[in-house]
Write an enzyme that holds these catalytic residues in place. Structure first.
Site, mmCIF file in Angstrom:
data_model
loop_
_atom_site.group_PDB
_atom_site.id
_atom_site.type_symbol
_atom_site.label_atom_id
_atom_site.label_comp_id
_atom_site.label_asym_id
_atom_site.label_seq_id
_atom_site.Cartn_x
_atom_site.Cartn_y
_atom_site.Cartn_z
ATOM 1 N N ARG A 44 1.338 1.521 -1.049
ATOM 2 C CA ARG A 44 1.182 2.789 -0.338
ATOM 3 C C ARG A 44 0.035 2.604 0.634
ATOM 4 N NH1 ARG A 44 5.562 4.110 -1.489
ATOM 5 N NH2 ARG A 44 6.247 5.787 -2.859
ATOM 6 N N GLU B 245 1.341 7.879 7.692
ATOM 7 C CA GLU B 245 2.681 7.621 8.248
ATOM 8 C C GLU B 245 3.265 8.892 8.863
ATOM 9 O OE1 GLU B 245 4.971 5.943 5.030
ATOM 10 O OE2 GLU B 245 3.555 4.317 4.762
ATOM 11 N N HIS C 57 7.699 1.403 7.006
ATOM 12 C CA HIS C 57 7.990 1.724 5.604
ATOM 13 C C HIS C 57 9.486 1.548 5.294
ATOM 14 C CE1 HIS C 57 6.699 4.366 1.937
ATOM 15 N NE2 HIS C 57 7.636 3.489 1.604
#
Ligand code: NAP
Ligand code: 8YV
Length: 318
Positions: free
Chosen positions: A231, A260, A278
């Site tokens: 993460r 993000e 991602h």
């Protein structure tokens, strides 16, 4: 009889939509638009699908007094307020294991691409520099390296499984020692100092926030490569940028970011980083498997109030 109402946060595949629409009245909630949810609609919602990026905030959970189940489309559920969910008896499920291979492949891909400067040399060829300037500088090799895995869980083990053909010495750090033949470090900085490559694959959340800090990054050193498929907040992005700018770190392969989908401009301009939006698990096959499990958990819950793959905090709730 009317179908139970399901709150849908985020994007799902057409295959998932078809399945949930046959069992639920689906109420889509675009990300960050909690305020648009009317109170009477919020009250009838008993189920929800969410994903790692959005999770389920305490504010939203508080607006859903009849919520009973959250089926997370992904394995990481750090965005869901678990303390509140457990307190309210809300069952939370996720999608472990079905994505291990894909995410492990992504981690290896990011390491190799960064070490061998794949993005920079791709640009070199496309820009006509090979013809104009000749061969680019040599890179460091990927054979016989010490590779450290931060978080030797389901995906971490799948990453370790891929390393023997690279002749790698495999080391790892997690809170507890595992029953594996790899060398354990109880201190992350010490492990980073011993590594050529550090691959991060822990859960996100408060416990791992900035666990990879300036000290760890500098211990990895000017030839070291950092890969993050965990993460974004696991890694201190400001410290990373500073280390890369001052050549105190060799390179970084990043699938996840602190904010993000925003990626710092400084990172975008660097040649020694590989950036991905991602997409660690984002293949047709793996998302189909994750989608099936997300829906299977809901189907099981409709049948008997249990789920197939509860998150650990909910394992005793059924
Ligand atoms: P897992 O099986 O639960 O493994 C997590 C590992 O992290 C365990 O070995 C755990 O060991 C370790 N860990 C947990 N907290 C730690 C801490 N504070 N310090 C050091 N180690 C810690 O989970 P998984 O299925 O492998 O998934 C891991 C994570 O990968 C997910 O939670 C998600 O955030 C991320 N992920 C990313 C993508 C992507 O697309 N990029 C896709 C899937 C998953 P100990 O308990 O012994 O510490
Ligand atoms: C997905 C992930 O990006 O499973 C996870 O924890 O980070 C990824 O597989 C995400 O959850 C998509 O739904």
């Amino acid at each position: 009889m009317s179908k139970p109402a399901l709150l849908l946060i985020g994007e799902i595949t057409p295959r998932m939509r078809e399945r949930i629409e046959s069992d639920f009245e689906v109420i889509p909630l675009p990300r960050d638009e909690t305020d648009t949810l009317a109170d009477d609609t919020a009250k009838k919602i008993t189920a929800a699908i969410t994903f790692g990026g959005a999770g389920l905030t305490p504010e939203l959970m508080d607006r859903l007094p009849n919520l009973k189940i959250v089926s997370n489309y992904g394995v990481g559920y750090d965005g869901i307020d678990m303390a509140r969910a457990v307190e309210r008896g809300i069952l939370v499920s996720h999608t472990p294991d079905v994505l291990n291979d894909e995410v492990a492949n992504t981690a290896i891909l990011l390491w190799l691409a960064t070490a061998r400067k794949l993005p920079a040399y791709d640009t070199y060829v496309r820009a006509g520099r090979w013809e104009r300037d000749g061969n680019p500088p040599l890179t460091r090799g990927t054979q016989g390296r010490t590779v450290g895995i931060l978080g030797l869980g389901r995906i971490g083990l799948a990453i370790a499984d891929r390393l023997p053909p690279f002749g790698a010495r495999i080391v790892y750090h997690s809170r507890r020692r595992k029953d594996v033949p790899h060398e354990y470090f109880d201190n992350l900085t010490d492990m980073a100092r011993a590594c050529d490559v550090l691959i991060c694959i822990t859960p996100g959340g408060a416990e791992t926030h900035h666990i990879v800090n300036a000290e760890v990054i500098e211990a990895l050193g000017p030839e070291g490569i950092l890969v993050n498929v965990a993460r974004g907040p696991v890694l201190d992005e400001t410290a990373l940028i500073e280390a890369l700018e001052h050549k105190r770190l060799g390179g970084a392969g990043l699938d996840v970011f602190e904010n993000e989908p925003h990626v710092p401009t400084a990172l975008r301009a660097m040649e020694n980083v590989t950036l991905q939006p991602h997409v660690g698990s984002a293949t047709v096959e793996t998302r189909a498997a994750m989608g099936d499990l997300t829906c299977d958990n809901l189907s099981q819950w409709l049948k008997d109030g249990t789920v197939l793959t509860p998150v650990p905090e909910c394992a005793n709730m059924q």
